[in-house]
Each structure stands twice: as C-alpha cells, then as structure tokens.
Write a protein that holds these residues in place. Structure first.
Motif, PDB file in Angstrom:
ATOM      1  N   MET A 175       0.854  -1.187   0.000  1.00 46.03           N
ATOM      2  CA  MET A 175       0.000   0.000   0.000  1.00 46.03           C
ATOM      3  C   MET A 175       0.889   1.236   0.000  1.00 46.03           C
ATOM      4  N   PRO A 177       2.035   4.915   1.098  1.00 44.34           N
ATOM      5  CA  PRO A 177       2.054   5.440   2.466  1.00 44.34           C
ATOM      6  C   PRO A 177       0.787   6.200   2.841  1.00 44.34           C
ATOM      7  N   ASP A 178       0.208   6.872   1.866  1.00 44.60           N
ATOM      8  CA  ASP A 178      -0.969   7.653   2.254  1.00 44.60           C
ATOM      9  C   ASP A 178      -2.263   6.899   2.011  1.00 44.60           C
ATOM     10  N   GLU A 179      -2.147   5.637   1.661  1.00 43.09           N
ATOM     11  CA  GLU A 179      -3.355   4.853   1.468  1.00 43.09           C
ATOM     12  C   GLU A 179      -3.922   4.453   2.812  1.00 43.09           C
ATOM     13  N   PHE A 180      -5.164   4.135   2.784  1.00 41.81           N
ATOM     14  CA  PHE A 180      -5.793   3.757   4.036  1.00 41.81           C
ATOM     15  C   PHE A 180      -6.729   2.604   3.770  1.00 41.81           C
ATOM     16  N   TYR A 181      -6.668   1.629   4.629  1.00 38.42           N
ATOM     17  CA  TYR A 181      -7.525   0.465   4.416  1.00 38.42           C
ATOM     18  C   TYR A 181      -8.849   0.668   5.124  1.00 38.42           C
TER      19      TYR A 181
END
Lengths: 218, 842
Positions: A175, A177-181
C-alpha cells in the motif's frame, strides 16, 4: 407470504420447492417447524426466534437472528430490516444452507459460493454499506469469542485488529504510504476465503435430505 | 488368542535365541575359561557387544540409505521412497547373501510388532488431524471394518474357488487357511500408504479417508487373523454357529476394547502432564513410555494393540500439547518423527532384505497371480460399493475420481508380512508359499502402484490439498461458520452433526478442560488465540531480525527522527480517516489532537539527517549513562554450566527483583516530577538529557521551515513516552491500562521500563520509519500495520500479556511498535498543563 388459511396447499409447496430448491418433504418439515416457532401464526417475529432456548449459548445468536430479518438476504438490492417474516422468507434464508445439487456446472457452483459467502458477509456488514469496517469486524469477533470464556474482550479486540491487518496485507499487497484500508469489501472477503471449502462448511443436512439426494443421484 | 501370542512369544524367543546364544555363552565362557596371565592393555570384545553393535549398524545403514535418496531428488520424484528403500534392501540382502551364503538377517515378527510398529502407530495417532478424523469417523470405520472384512472374505473365497477348480495345482490348503490368508493380506498398510500419499498431497478428505482406513484396518486385520487362526486350530469339523458367533463377538470386543484401553491411557497421559511442570526434561518421555505401555497393555489383554495406540495418540494430543511447555511439545513432535520415520525406514529395508533368501521362496504362478488380481479387483469393487452406500448419507459425496484413487491406494505392507511370519508351519503347510505371495504383493503394490500413483493423481486431476497456511481471519470465519450452522440447525429444529459436535464441544470445554488441562493451558488452548499468539511471535522475530540486519547502532541513532516523522504522518491519516473513533475514545481531547495531527511537515525528518552526525557523540555519552543506570549485573556466572535437570539459562530472582526495584524507583520519580510540575531530580534529568540533543536539531529544523506551526507539539509527541511527558499528558487513559498490566506482571513491566527512558530503543525502529520515507523495502504486513488506523486503545494489544505465560519478551517486542503508536498519539496535554509540561522539559 402464503394464503390466508392455515394449511398450505400442495400447489404452494411445489411453488416454494421450485424457488428455494428444497424438496417437498423438507418444506413440509420446515413448515411444521415454522408453525411451532410462530405458534401457528402466519408470520415469525424476532421474539419467536429469540425464545429458542437452544440458541441461548450461541455467541452468534443476535447476528443469526438479524440475518433472518435482513432485507438483503430476502430480496435483491434492498437494505434495511423487516419486523416479521413469512414462511417463504424463512425458507429463503434457510436455503443458503442447503447443500448443492450433485451435478452442477462450475459456474453455478461459483455463483452458489458467492451467494453463500454474501450471506456471511452481510451478517458482518451491519450497516450494509458494502464494507466490513474495523469497528464492525471488532464487534463481530468480540461477539464470536464472548462465549469462549477464556478470551477477554480486550484480547478479542486485539485479535480482530490482527486479523484485519492480515486481511489488509493479503488483499491489498503493497500500500502507498498515504493509502488507508477502509475495511473488508466483498471482493476481499472472497479472496481471503478462497481456499475455504464452502461445500463442507456451510451446509446443513435438512431432514429427508437422503431421499432427495438419492433421487437426483440416481 | 493368548495362546497364539504365547506361542508367538516362544517362537520369537527361539528366533532371538538363535542370534543370541553366542553372546550369552561367550560371556560366560570368557569369565571361566580365560585365565589371565598378564594384564591386557586392550582386548577385542566383539563377541560381547556384537548384538547391540549390529542393531546400531543396521539402523545406521538404513538411515544412510535414506540420506542417499534425499540427495537425489530426481530419483525420489519418480519412485516413492518406500520403493527405493526396498530396492536398497535387495542390494544389501544380495551382498549379505553373497558373503554368508545364507540370509543372516530377517525381520522377526516380534521385533516388528514390539519395537518397530508402535512408534509408527503412535506418531500417526498423535499427528492425526483431529477434527477431520472425527468428522469422517463414520466413513473411516465403514471402510476399515466392512471394507477389510469384504476384502478378506472375497479374496479367501475366490482363491478357494480357484483351488477347488484346480487352478493352483496340488497345494495343501483349505477354505479356512485361505480365509486366514485373505484376512492377513486384506489390510491396507499405513506405513506404505502414508509414505506414498504424503508425497502426492491429495485433498484432505481423501487423505484422511485413506489414512484413517489404513490405520484402523490394521487393528481389524489383526483381529480377523487371530479369529481365523483359532478356527484353523479348532479344525473345520468343530466350527459351528456358536463358534462363529463367538468369533464375531470377540472381533468387536477386541476392537472396541483396544480403543478403550487407548482412551484410558490418553486420559492418564493428559492427567500426568498436568503436573509435570517441574520435570520438564523428562516430560516428553512420559508420552512415549505411556504410549508404548498402552500398546503393550492392550496386547497383554489380547485386545487390539494398534487401535489402542492409535486412539491413545489421537485423544491425548490436544491436551498434552496445551499442558506441556512449548519446548516439550516440539521435543515430542520431533522425537516422535525421528522414531516413526526411522523405524519405517528400517522396515522397508528389511522387507527388501528378506526377499534375498532362496529358502523362503516357493513359486506357484497361479496362486500368486490370482492373489494379485483378486486383491486389485476386489479392492476396487469394495471401495465403489461402500462409497455408493456412504454417498447416500454424506453431505459432500465422494466423486468418482476420489474413489478411483482410494481403490488404487490400497497398498499392502509390512503388517501383512509380519503377520504371515507368525504362521505356524506345522499347521500351515503352505506357509512358504504364503510368505512369498505376501512379499510379491507387497512389492507389487508398493513399487508399481506407488510409482504410478503420482502420475495417476496428476492425470485424473484429483483435487489437491489447498496449500494455505491457516490465517487468523480464516480461523475466525471458521469459528463463525461452526456457530452459524449450529444456530441454523437449532432454528430449523433438527439434530444433526453440527448439533452433536456443539454439544460435545460444550461438554469438553466444561468438563474435560477442567479435568485434563492446567488452568493456564485452559486459557491459551483456544485455536484462535493460539494463532494470534503465533502471529505475534512471528512479528517479533521479523522485528528483531530486521533490527539486527540493520545493525543495532543504526537502530539507536535514527530513532528520533523516525519517530517524529512517523507520528506526524500517521497522525494525519489517522485523524482524517477515523474521526469518529477519535471522538469516541478521546472525548474532549479530540479537537486539539486532530488539528495538530493534520499538519504533516515532512521537512522535519529530512533536516534531522544532517544533524545526525553531530548528535552521535553526545548520544554515546548519554547512552553510557543510561546503561549504567539501567543495566544490572548479570548473575549467570553463579549457575552451574551443566545440569541434567534444567534447561533454563537464567531465571534469577534477584535479577528480576533488581530490575523491578530500579524501574519502580525511576517511575516514581518521574511520576512525581510530572505531577508536581517540578523539575525532575538530578538523576532523571541526566538521562532526560538524552532528549536534548534531539530537541535542538528538531527545534532548529522547525525554525528553518517556518511553515510548520506545531513543531513543538511534535517534539512533545516524540517525548511522549519519556515517562514524565506521558503521565502528564495522558493521566486519564491508555497509559493507565498499560501501567496496570505492568503491575500485574513485574517481570514484563521491568523490561518495559528499562527501556522506557530510552526513547530510541523503543520508538518505532528505523527500518519502519525509513520505509515511510522511501517506501520500498517493507514487508506488506508491516506496511499494513502502519496504515491501519491505530486508536489509542491499541495499547490493549498488550492485554495478551496478562493471559500468556509464554515468551513475554516476544510479545513485548511485537507490540512495542503498536504500543508506541498508541502512546505517541496521545493528545498533547490541555493548554494549561501543556505549558507546564514543556516547561519541565526545557
């Protein structure tokens, strides 16, 4: 939602059997059970299901009962809950647990699998927004482990977190770094359970199943 | 039956005596005849030790054979290992025969049944996948009992028919003898089957059916063998209905009784392991001795020893694995494998060796070929017939291909050979023919069917086992399914498999756990918790490894920036994505946190890089201080280097005590200083200096990049875990939880706190942080860990510490990143305190 008289006709049974895939004997049995639960009423309410004493020790009691009144399981493309269900709805929910017929194509099998998993997914996805968020998942896991006795609520939460992490790492891969699950989508759900043998895990032998298989097998 | 075994025993004793007498007589002879004239310096004592020496040599040779095969993977890919071992046996046998002109070494039935077989059976039972086994127990029993009887009966009758028809020429036999022969050769052999099926990885249902069948039908076949042997001794004339009924009754008594003996011994083992905490070294030994005793006891009572040993292993595995120390469990596992695999190897080699002996070979083409044909054909017919019946009742019917593989997997093996050797030559005139036929059958099935099995499985596209390690999410879903099915059965008002299983589980949890498990084990035996535990340990290992790979120094030096950077980035994600959780958990503190966290200024960490070198010197100095203050003197030296009773290296109470006292003192001091808002005592400020160098560059950097208004707050965060800042800031929540946990468990707390004043050691490790920057080389799971919304309640990941007695350290390590995230997300103290807090630091 059947006719007004208390005894259902043969014709109705046949109709239900075609739609849900149960055999006539099975429908007869389930009909008896339905009457018993609903105390001979036309419809079944939450109270009726909650009062089943055998369910008392089941950690998933609330979730299962909710599933019976969940519109997503009853009709396509609708969300929300209903207050009471008729015999047909009862059968429809039950039919998720019906073993598949002996000879079906691979596609049908896949479709069936999706349907069954969708049922489980909906059970976790309480706000019906298409994803199981961490909160929902935590609640589910806490409930699941609540009767285990040895695992405390805190641990359950931690386990839910760890499982969620695991899902995130298996489904999303790397993912940014600024992705969010955000949560488990249905596709993710299918993915994590892809090795799961749904055939053995989500089937209940309904009474008179034997004769039914014999008929389609031979 | 006892008579049979007694006669067997005598027979074996005689056989043993043949090889032993020299030993005994020599020993005596040496004592009496040799009068010493002078003191010998060394003497040749071969005669005295030759027996154990030969045994050891044989074991060594057969194991070396195995080693040789494993060096040639292309060979084992084509021919199964069991087949290769038999080939080696032929070669070795040829050599021996060539040298001695007589076959000196044979597989004796006594050796086989009492020294080689038990450990294989015990291992099979112990490593049996329990749930799968009991889930398919019905089918397995049908195949094992009815299938074996079917095989024995049809083979015997068919051979009898052919014999009557005159196909075999002039051999001296009869219906009963042929039935006996049928029964001894009917059983599918677990040794051969496991050896082949383990290599081809078929799907688990097929595997458990074949495996379970082969294991249980050995018991059945021995019982059948004994019954028919008794019948033969009685003679055909005396057998009436009463005798036959007795035979059937004895069949069930022997089988069921054997299983019960096994269960009793399983209970014994489980109970025993409840209280072996203090003798961990021989703890694993109990399993083996009691397992062996279960075999012997059943044999003594003339019950089925194989069934007894199997059920002993199956039933006790769960409890002993929970009760025993982790190390003992792995010892048991690996030792079990060593024994089982070792004796399996020996058996196959000896099966090969036995063939090279002209004295046992009697050839009768018709008898041998007909036996081969009938075995093959009737096995298939039996499988198809029984599967057809079973499929009427099975939820998931077995498909045609599975049945084919099951039928084809009917390998015969050493048990048949062992049994045929037991025959009494006076009663069975054709014993030699039976032996040679058995050997041929074994070779044929093991070699030919074994070799063709793998291509067949590939060609038929048999459903293979899914290669997946069970993940936590899967386990959880699994559990969900279990409960769901029970609920559905309850609602639909029927009593099905799930209902029964649920009842059993409840019973087990309520009574058996209480009876058979130590209180601690009861807590951690939950499979979900177990896998969670393993996951944590894995995390910890990878964490430590990664740290070591980077070098511990880098760890220390890059820490501060890592942590600043991490907090900010993380905080930003966090507050954006999970505002509702924040509100829920933080209450009034919500506003300042999110407003601060939302600003992320990457430049901070970049500037830090430049400062890194300058800092190093002073850091070294500080580190020295820290070490002096917080390390204790090791006291390992006082322990003995060698102990037969203990494995532990160091559990010195004083040490733990010392750590505890020190940390308590320092915590108290820092707590005081925070609470009163006064400057901490000199001692503390000394090590707080540690932070100062970091602070300086940090401050500068924020000055350089004026855009960032909250530089100081960030700083505050990075110090968040130096005890004072934390207490001041988060007096209300998460820290509490963690403190509480600490007091429960002083040892853990001590370690936690030793690190406490050293932010670098416990902050987010540099490798995590760097990945943030260059985002290239990180393991996915770790990456995910960074991304997931961590709420302050993440601290509760520490909760398992209170539960688990194992490896606190690992937990600690695994959790420390999480913990730190939790801590560093603490909201900055509310304004008034904020000033104070910072005042104390500056």
């Amino acid at each position: 939602m059947g006719a007004s008289q208390s005894a259902r006709t043969e014709h109705e049974f046949q109709d239900l059997a075609d739609r849900t895939g149960f055999s006539l004997e099975q429908i007869g049995n389930l009909d008896k059970r339905f009457r018993q639960l609903s105390k001979n009423e036309e419809t079944l309410s939450r109270q009726d299901l909650t009062s089943i004493s055998a369910l008392d020790n089941n950690p998933l009691r609330a979730q299962i009962i909710n599933a019976f009144f969940d519109k997503r399981n009853l009709r396509q493309n609708e969300a929300g809950t209903v207050q009471v269900i008729g015999f047909e709805e009862f059968l429809m929910v039950m039919s998720h647990f019906r073993p598949a017929a002996m000879h079906i194509t691979e596609e049908e099998r896949e479709k069936l699998r999706r349907e069954k998993l969708r049922f489980v997914f909906n059970m976790h996805d309480t706000d019906s927004d298409g994803t199981i968020t961490l909160e929902e998942y935590r609640r589910a896991v806490e409930e699941l482990l609540s009767k285990a006795g040895t695992i405390g609520q805190e641990t359950a939460k931690a386990i839910a977190d760890a499982a969620m992490l695991e899902v995130a790492s298996t489904t999303m891969g790397k993912m940014e770094p600024d992705e969010f699950y955000e949560g488990i989508t249905f596709e993710n759900f299918l993915q994590i359970l892809k090795t799961f043998d749904i055939e053995t895990r989500m089937h209940v032998r309904f009474l008179n199943m034997d004769t039914a298989t014999m008929r389609c097998g031979k | 039956m006892p008579a049979l075994w007694r006669s067997t025993f005598v027979l074996v004793m005689v056989l043993l005596a043949i090889s032993r007498p020299s030993l005994a007589s020599e020993a005596i002879g040496n004592g009496t005849e040799h009068t010493i004239t002078t003191l010998p310096i060394v003497i040749w004592k071969w005669e005295e030790i030759h027996f154990p020496y030969l045994v050891a040599l044989w074991i060594l040779v057969s194991w070396l054979c195995k080693l040789v095969f494993q060096l040639n993977p292309c060979l084992t890919r084509v021919i199964p290992e069991s087949g290769l071992l038999i080939c080696i046996g032929w070669v070795l046998g040829g050599i021996i025969y060539g040298a001695d002109k007589v076959q000196t070494f044979r597989l004796q039935p006594f050796t086989f049944f009492f020294y080689l077989l038990p450990q294989i059976v015990l291992d099979a039972g112990y490593s049996m996948p329990n749930k799968l086994f009991f889930g398919n127990l019905g089918a397995i029993l049908v195949y094992a009992v009815i299938g074996t009887c079917w095989n024995a009966a049809t083979l015997g009758l068919a051979l009898w028919g052919c014999w009557l028809g005159g196909a075999m020429g002039n051999i001296d036999t009869g219906l009963l003898q042929l039935l006996l022969f049928g029964s001894l050769i009917a059983a599918v052999d677990p040794v051969a089957v496991i050896a082949v099926f383990e290599e081809v990885h078929v799907n688990e249902v097929l595997y458990i059916l074949v495996f379970g069948e082969s294991l249980l039908n050995d018991g059945v076949t021995v019982v059948l063998f004994n019954v028919f042997d008794a019948f033969v001794s009685l003679g055909g004339a005396q057998i009436d209905a009463v005798e036959i009924i007795k035979g059937i009754i004895s069949f069930f008594v022997v089988a069921v009784g054997g299983s019960l003996v096994g269960v009793v011994f399983a209970l014994l083992i489980s109970l025993l392991t409840r209280c072996t905490k203090n003798i961990q070294i021989i703890e694993p030994g109990f399993i083996f001795v009691l397992g062996y005793l279960s075999y012997l006891t059943a044999e003594m009572l003339s019950l089925s020893a194989i069934l007894s040993c199997t059920f002993c292993g199956v039933c006790c595995q769960k409890y002993i694995n929970a009760n025993m120390d982790e190390r003992s469990v792995s010892t048991v596992r690996s030792t079990m494998k060593v024994f089982a695999n070792g004796s399996e190897t020996i058996i196959f080699v000896f099966l090969g060796i036995s063939a090279i002996d002209p004295s046992i070979w009697v050839w009768n083409t018709a008898f041998i070929l007909l036996t081969l044909l009938f075995i093959f054909v009737f096995r298939f017919i039996g499988v198809f017939l029984l599967t057809w019946i079973l499929n009427q009742y099975r939820l998931v019917p077995l498909d045609f291909i599975d049945q084919l593989v099951m039928g084809y997997g009917g390998l015969r093996g050493a048990v048949a050979y062992g049994l045929v050797l037991l025959l009494d030559e006076n009663k069975y005139k054709e014993k030699k023919l039976m032996i040679s036929t058995t050997l041929i059958v074994v070779y044929f099935t093991v070699m030919l069917q074994g070799i063709t099995m793998k291509p067949l499985v590939t060609w038929l596209k048999v459903k293979r086992a899914a290669v997946s390690e069970r993940t936590l999410a899967e386990k959880i879903q699994n559990r969900t399914f279990d409960h769901m099915l029970v609920a559905i059965e309850d609602i639909s008002g029927q009593i099905g498999d799930n209902y029964m299983r649920d009842k059993w589980n409840n019973f087990e949890e309520k009574w058996l756990y209480w009876l058979l498990m130590t209180p601690i084990a009861r807590k951690s035996c939950d499979p979900i918790f177990n896998i969670f535990h393993k996951l944590n340990i894995k995390d910890a290992t990878s964490y430590v490894k990664e740290g070591e790979r980077r070098g511990s120094l880098a760890f220390v030096h890059n820490e501060s920036k890592a942590d600043v950077d991490f907090n900010k980035k993380f905080g930003a994600d966090f507050s954006e994505m999970m505002p509702y959780i924040m509100t829920e958990n933080m209450g009034p503190d919500h506003v300042p946190v999110s407003s601060i966290l939302r600003d992320s200024v990457p430049s901070v960490c970049l500037d830090m890089h430049e400062q890194d070198l300058k800092m190093r010197e002073s850091e070294d100095f500080d580190a020295h201080h820290l070490l002096q203050q917080h390390l204790y003197k090791g006291r390992k030296q006082h322990r003995h280097g060698y102990s037969r009773k203990h494995l532990e290296v160091n559990k010195d109470e004083h040490e733990v005590q010392e750590i505890f006292q020190r940390t308590m003192r320092s915590r108290l001091e820092s707590f005081k200083s925070a609470k009163m808002g006064v400057a901490p005592p000199k001692k503390i400020s000394k090590h707080l200096k540690k932070d100062q160098p970091q602070k300086m560059p940090n401050g500068k950097s924020t000055d350089n990049s004026k855009s960032h208004a909250y530089g100081d707050e960030d700083l505050e965060f990075s110090e968040g875990d130096s005890a004072s800042g934390c207490e001041a800031a988060g007096g209300s929540f998460p820290m509490r939880a963690y403190r509480g946990a600490g007091i429960v468990n002083p040892a853990f707390m001590a370690e936690m706190d030793t690190m406490d004043p050293m932010p670098p050691m416990q902050q987010i490790p540099s490798w995590l942080a760097e990945a943030e920057v260059d985002s290239s080389n990180m393991v996915p799971s770790q990456r995910a860990q960074l991304r997931l919304p961590w709420t302050p309640s993440n601290l509760r990941r520490l909760a398992p510490l209170c539960l688990s007695t194992h490896s606190n350290d690992s937990f600690l390590l695994a959790d420390s990143p999480a913990t730190q995230e939790g801590i560093s997300e603490l909201p900055p103290p509310p304004p008034p305190q904020d000033g104070e807090g910072q005042g104390t630091h500056k």
